[in-house]
Design an enzyme around this catalytic site. Structure first.
Site, mmCIF file in Angstrom:
data_model
loop_
_atom_site.group_PDB
_atom_site.id
_atom_site.type_symbol
_atom_site.label_atom_id
_atom_site.label_comp_id
_atom_site.label_asym_id
_atom_site.label_seq_id
_atom_site.Cartn_x
_atom_site.Cartn_y
_atom_site.Cartn_z
ATOM 1 C CE LYS A 205 -4.433 -1.736 1.397
ATOM 2 N NZ LYS A 205 -5.476 -1.841 2.395
ATOM 3 N NE ARG A 239 -7.889 -8.265 0.398
ATOM 4 C CZ ARG A 239 -7.429 -7.525 -0.613
ATOM 5 N NH1 ARG A 239 -6.429 -6.692 -0.436
ATOM 6 N NH2 ARG A 239 -7.973 -7.625 -1.809
HETATM 7 C C1 9MG Z 1 -10.203 -5.414 -0.780
HETATM 8 N N1 9MG Z 1 -9.231 -4.820 0.115
HETATM 9 C C2 9MG Z 1 -8.215 -3.983 -0.216
HETATM 10 N N2 9MG Z 1 -7.539 -3.635 0.879
HETATM 11 C C3 9MG Z 1 -8.126 -4.260 1.929
HETATM 12 C C4 9MG Z 1 -7.900 -4.297 3.308
HETATM 13 O O1 9MG Z 1 -6.945 -3.567 3.876
HETATM 14 N N3 9MG Z 1 -8.703 -5.040 4.065
HETATM 15 C C5 9MG Z 1 -9.713 -5.762 3.524
HETATM 16 N N4 9MG Z 1 -10.487 -6.490 4.347
HETATM 17 N N5 9MG Z 1 -9.987 -5.767 2.204
HETATM 18 C C6 9MG Z 1 -9.205 -5.026 1.436
#
Ligand code: 9MG
Length: 263
Positions: A205, A239
């Site tokens: 990110k 994730r």
């Molecule tokens: C779809 N998506 C993109 N970034 C995310 C994040 O930080 N958390 C979750 N749950 N979904 C995300």
């Protein structure tokens, strides 16, 4: 949780056609590297992105979900806010939902309740299209996130979704400045008061890009540092894009934390 984006900029034949075989191979690799869950998403939620019609989202994710379940026996999470997509993918064998809009779209609470599946509810201020236009909070970010998630837990319970089915996510990068993100991670233990498992997504990110001044393809070391800190502060699902290195980072962090619990 390995990320499987099935948008035309990820697995397409150069046009608008999603190449399901390529997506499946990528998922297979993530599972071999230690992913326990594959998170399939057909709508981009990057800053500035626009939402798409449910049918278009379904056309992208349904063939992938179906084959992941049938051929790889994978635990498939569907990254969606749409009640139609929830209903259809649950019927195809999806194992959980990941909703960045925390079941606030019309009909989403009811669809999620009826599915009987676990659901990740995430904090976001605004919508992906406008969330990064000067994000501002009237209270400390961690308090705003805890208050929002507590309200969503109550809304879920009122709709018949038992607490035990919920997973919470502070939503790094969703309507937050870099300073908000750093503070939120540092103070993530505040979320433990809600008593539910925490999922976090920070992989590649822009908070990493901004702190380290790295382009997206050079953010893995920064992401692993954040993963370790998140686990130490209570995260139980990460994730991520880079599953193998993340599994090592988590296992190493966990080994230290477990040693700390020994007499
Ligand atoms: C779809 N998506 C993109 N970034 C995310 C994040 O930080 N958390 C979750 N749950 N979904 C995300």
């Amino acid at each position: 949780m390995g990320i499987l984006n099935v948008t035309p900029d990820s697995f397409s034949d150069g046009g608008r056609h999603i190449v399901v075989d390529d997506a499946l191979r990528h998922a297979e690799r993530m599972l071999a590297e230690g992913a326990a869950i594959i998170d399939v998403g057909g709508e981009s939620t990057r800053p500035g992105s626009q939402s798409i019609p449910a049918q278009q989202e379904l056309d992208r994710v349904a063939p992938v979900v179906e084959r992941l379940v049938r051929e790889l026996d994978a635990l498939v999470s569907v990254d969606t806010s749409s009640p139609e997509v929830m209903r259809e993918t649950a019927a195809l064998g999806a194992g959980m939902f990941n909703d960045v809009r925390a079941l606030q779209c019309e009909g989403a609470l009811q669809a999620a309740a009826r599915s009987g599946l676990p659901i990740c509810v995430m904090h976001m201020q605004g919508e992906p299209s406008d969330m990064q236009q000067a994000p501002h909070y009237a209270e400390p970010i961690e308090e705003a996130v805890v208050r929002f998630l507590a309200e969503r837990i109550a809304a879920c319970e009122a709709a018949g979704i038992r607490r035990e089915r919920l997973i919470l996510d502070p939503g790094f990068g969703f309507g937050k400045t870099v300073e908000h993100n750093l503070r939120l991670l540092r103070r993530m233990q505040h979320l433990e008061a809600l008593g539910l498992p925490l999922l976090v997504g920070m992989s590649r990110k822009s908070m990493i890009g901004k702190v380290l001044e790295r382009p997206v393809e050079e953010r893995l070391p920064g992401g692993l540092a954040l993963a370790a800190l998140a686990v130490e502060r209570g995260a139980r699902i990460l994730r991520v894009h880079d599953v193998g290195p993340s599994v090592d980072a988590v296992n190493m962090t966990w080994a230290v934390l477990q040693e700390g619990l020994e007499p």
